[in-house]
Design a protein around this motif. Structure first.
Motif, PDB file in Angstrom:
ATOM      1  N   ALA A  16       0.726  -1.191   0.337  1.00  0.00           N
ATOM      2  CA  ALA A  16       0.127  -0.063  -0.187  1.00  0.00           C
ATOM      3  C   ALA A  16       1.050   1.372   0.139  1.00  0.00           C
ATOM      4  N   PHE A  17       1.880   1.348   0.671  1.00  0.00           N
ATOM      5  CA  PHE A  17       2.923   2.375   0.800  1.00  0.00           C
ATOM      6  C   PHE A  17       3.463   2.645  -0.584  1.00  0.00           C
ATOM      7  N   LEU A  18       3.788   1.458  -1.216  1.00  0.00           N
ATOM      8  CA  LEU A  18       4.551   1.662  -2.521  1.00  0.00           C
ATOM      9  C   LEU A  18       3.576   2.324  -3.473  1.00  0.00           C
ATOM     10  N   ALA A  19       2.142   1.516  -3.439  1.00  0.00           N
ATOM     11  CA  ALA A  19       1.038   1.942  -4.360  1.00  0.00           C
ATOM     12  C   ALA A  19       0.929   3.100  -4.093  1.00  0.00           C
ATOM     13  N   THR A  50     -13.118  -2.104  -1.196  1.00  0.00           N
ATOM     14  CA  THR A  50     -11.998  -2.055  -0.183  1.00  0.00           C
ATOM     15  C   THR A  50     -10.835  -1.104  -0.857  1.00  0.00           C
ATOM     16  N   ASN A  51     -10.510  -1.422  -2.074  1.00  0.00           N
ATOM     17  CA  ASN A  51      -9.507  -0.608  -2.506  1.00  0.00           C
ATOM     18  C   ASN A  51      -9.964   0.895  -3.019  1.00  0.00           C
ATOM     19  N   LYS A  52     -11.148   1.052  -3.356  1.00  0.00           N
ATOM     20  CA  LYS A  52     -11.733   2.455  -3.471  1.00  0.00           C
ATOM     21  C   LYS A  52     -11.219   3.403  -2.188  1.00  0.00           C
ATOM     22  N   LEU A 201     -23.697  -0.286  -1.223  1.00  0.00           N
ATOM     23  CA  LEU A 201     -23.744  -1.619  -1.531  1.00  0.00           C
ATOM     24  C   LEU A 201     -23.333  -2.688  -0.567  1.00  0.00           C
ATOM     25  N   GLY A 202     -22.659  -2.236   0.419  1.00  0.00           N
ATOM     26  CA  GLY A 202     -21.911  -3.059   1.512  1.00  0.00           C
ATOM     27  C   GLY A 202     -20.796  -3.867   1.087  1.00  0.00           C
ATOM     28  N   HIS A 203     -20.008  -3.424  -0.182  1.00  0.00           N
ATOM     29  CA  HIS A 203     -19.027  -4.088  -0.705  1.00  0.00           C
ATOM     30  C   HIS A 203     -17.670  -3.539   0.094  1.00  0.00           C
ATOM     31  N   ILE A 204     -17.473  -3.375   1.208  1.00  0.00           N
ATOM     32  CA  ILE A 204     -16.326  -2.795   1.794  1.00  0.00           C
ATOM     33  C   ILE A 204     -15.876  -3.423   3.130  1.00  0.00           C
ATOM     34  N   ASP A 205     -14.661  -3.868   2.926  1.00  0.00           N
ATOM     35  CA  ASP A 205     -13.953  -4.442   4.405  1.00  0.00           C
ATOM     36  C   ASP A 205     -13.384  -3.168   5.140  1.00  0.00           C
ATOM     37  N   TRP A 206     -13.996  -2.534   6.213  1.00  0.00           N
ATOM     38  CA  TRP A 206     -13.652  -1.284   6.296  1.00  0.00           C
ATOM     39  C   TRP A 206     -12.253  -1.272   7.347  1.00  0.00           C
ATOM     40  N   LEU A 207     -12.310  -2.251   8.164  1.00  0.00           N
ATOM     41  CA  LEU A 207     -10.928  -2.335   9.047  1.00  0.00           C
ATOM     42  C   LEU A 207      -9.569  -2.439   7.883  1.00  0.00           C
ATOM     43  N   LEU A 208      -9.799  -3.343   6.869  1.00  0.00           N
ATOM     44  CA  LEU A 208      -8.690  -3.647   6.022  1.00  0.00           C
ATOM     45  C   LEU A 208      -8.452  -2.255   5.074  1.00  0.00           C
ATOM     46  N   GLY A 209      -9.498  -1.889   4.634  1.00  0.00           N
ATOM     47  CA  GLY A 209      -9.435  -0.387   3.859  1.00  0.00           C
ATOM     48  C   GLY A 209      -9.021   0.665   4.517  1.00  0.00           C
ATOM     49  N   LEU A 210      -9.271   0.983   6.025  1.00  0.00           N
ATOM     50  CA  LEU A 210      -8.796   2.063   6.679  1.00  0.00           C
ATOM     51  C   LEU A 210      -7.335   1.900   7.037  1.00  0.00           C
ATOM     52  N   THR A 211      -7.086   0.621   7.168  1.00  0.00           N
ATOM     53  CA  THR A 211      -5.678   0.108   7.620  1.00  0.00           C
ATOM     54  C   THR A 211      -4.731   0.434   6.250  1.00  0.00           C
ATOM     55  N   MET A 212      -5.111   0.157   5.229  1.00  0.00           N
ATOM     56  CA  MET A 212      -4.477   0.291   3.692  1.00  0.00           C
ATOM     57  C   MET A 212      -4.355   1.707   3.546  1.00  0.00           C
ATOM     58  N   VAL A 214      -4.168   4.365   5.455  1.00  0.00           N
ATOM     59  CA  VAL A 214      -3.146   5.081   6.405  1.00  0.00           C
ATOM     60  C   VAL A 214      -1.920   4.926   5.541  1.00  0.00           C
ATOM     61  N   CYS A 215      -1.577   3.582   5.300  1.00  0.00           N
ATOM     62  CA  CYS A 215      -0.316   3.322   4.448  1.00  0.00           C
ATOM     63  C   CYS A 215      -0.214   4.007   3.115  1.00  0.00           C
ATOM     64  N   LEU A 216      -1.254   4.096   2.347  1.00  0.00           N
ATOM     65  CA  LEU A 216      -1.365   4.751   1.344  1.00  0.00           C
ATOM     66  C   LEU A 216      -1.142   5.895   1.123  1.00  0.00           C
ATOM     67  N   MET A 217      -1.839   6.778   2.397  1.00  0.00           N
ATOM     68  CA  MET A 217      -1.564   8.192   2.501  1.00  0.00           C
ATOM     69  C   MET A 217       0.051   8.487   2.840  1.00  0.00           C
ATOM     70  N   ALA A 218       0.525   7.779   3.451  1.00  0.00           N
ATOM     71  CA  ALA A 218       1.901   8.058   3.777  1.00  0.00           C
ATOM     72  C   ALA A 218       2.543   7.925   2.500  1.00  0.00           C
ATOM     73  N   GLY A 219       2.449   6.677   1.772  1.00  0.00           N
ATOM     74  CA  GLY A 219       3.280   6.779   0.633  1.00  0.00           C
ATOM     75  C   GLY A 219       2.872   7.879  -0.650  1.00  0.00           C
ATOM     76  N   ALA A 220       1.708   8.360  -0.532  1.00  0.00           N
ATOM     77  CA  ALA A 220       1.232   9.541  -1.225  1.00  0.00           C
ATOM     78  C   ALA A 220       2.053  10.673  -0.994  1.00  0.00           C
ATOM     79  N   PHE A 221       1.906  10.938   0.282  1.00  0.00           N
ATOM     80  CA  PHE A 221       2.623  12.027   0.797  1.00  0.00           C
ATOM     81  C   PHE A 221       3.889  12.112   0.173  1.00  0.00           C
ATOM     82  N   VAL A 222       4.866  11.173   0.422  1.00  0.00           N
ATOM     83  CA  VAL A 222       6.191  10.910   0.082  1.00  0.00           C
ATOM     84  C   VAL A 222       6.295  11.340  -1.393  1.00  0.00           C
ATOM     85  N   GLY A 223       5.401  10.484  -2.060  1.00  0.00           N
ATOM     86  CA  GLY A 223       5.355  10.580  -3.470  1.00  0.00           C
ATOM     87  C   GLY A 223       5.209  11.854  -4.154  1.00  0.00           C
TER      88      GLY A 223
END
Length: 259
Positions: A16-19, A50-52, A201-212, A214-223
């Motif tokens: 997620a960070f790399l992405a 979840t990716n969205k 539609l209920g198609h989200i794993d909220w815990l996993l999505g939120l965890t990812m 945070v990592c995506l935000m960190a990667g996006a900030f650096v990128g």
């Protein structure tokens, strides 16, 4: 709620960070996160939803960073926002009504064309990184671009940020840094629209999505900060590399996996 092995979650966090880093610079981060989610055994619609959720965090971080550095002016792109929102809603609503097989076949060629265009196209040498003025001259183009790419992100999604970047360079004569800033803002718009639909539609794993997320935000900030600091000399090779890999990956999946 499913529980996953700590090692798997660590790997997912690193992916997620790399992405997030790649997406903030060139777009296409979803081509890393979606397969990673599917590898956990999530159903496809849950993986996409979840990716969205995670992608919305990343795109909002990158968009805000470009805005804060005055590389994106919202007042110039109001019609693009509205058109992107409309296109994403329409695309999400019709995604289950159309066959995407033809899209899977042609998508690699389109993305590869974007990479070739970026290699050969000489972008304007805009030293001051200022958006074209006056803003009203850009209005008509924004409608078509926003509707098309918003619709595409609602229906499919891979490479949307890259498509925004290369089309903005062509339509508005923006340099690649300004085009990247516009791409992140519009990608956030379509991501958030699709996120709302998936949530309903209920198609989200909220815990996993939120965890990812945070990592995506960190990667996006650096990128985003890396792209702004080093400019086109840094963005261009990363962009071309990402879209080329994206094209090859999609081509393999569409043309050879099921042979």
């Amino acid at each position: 709620m499913e529980f996953f092995e700590p090692t798997m979650l660590l790997v997912l966090a690193l992916v997620a960070f790399l992405a997030g880093f790649i997406d903030a610079v060139a777009g296409g981060g979803g081509m890393l996160t979606v397969p990673a989610l599917l590898s956990l055994g999530l159903p496809p619609h849950i993986a996409l939803g979840t990716n969205k959720l995670a992608a919305t965090f990343a795109s909002s971080t990158a968009a805000f960073t470009y805005y804060r550095k005055k590389l994106f002016k919202p007042q110039c792109w109001g019609r693009a926002f509205a058109a992107t929102l409309t296109g994403a809603i329409i695309g999400t609503l019709v995604v289950d009504l159309i066959s995407t097989q033809w899209l899977e076949k042609i998508l690699p060629l389109i993305i590869l064309a974007a990479a070739i265009y970026t290699v050969w196209h000489k972008t304007p040498a805009n030293v001051h990184n200022e958006s074209p003025q006056p803003c009203p001259t850009l209005h008509k183009k924004q409608y078509a671009q926003g509707l098309t790419l918003g619709f595409y992100d609602g229906v499919a999604g891979p490479g949307t940020g890259a498509f925004w970047t290369v089309s903005s360079m062509a339509l508005y004569r923006l340099n690649i840094l300004l085009a990247s800033g516009l791409a992140k803002a519009m990608n956030f718009t379509s991501n958030f629209t699709s996120l709302i639909t998936f949530a309903i539609l209920g198609h989200i794993d909220w815990l996993l999505g939120l965890t990812m997320g945070v990592c995506l935000m960190a990667g996006a900030f650096v990128g985003a900060h890396s792209a702004i600091r080093f400019g086109a000399k840094f963005i261009r090779p990363v962009f071309v590399t990402v879209v080329s890999i994206l094209a090859v990956k999609l081509a393999y999946q569409a043309w050879f996996v099921n042979l």
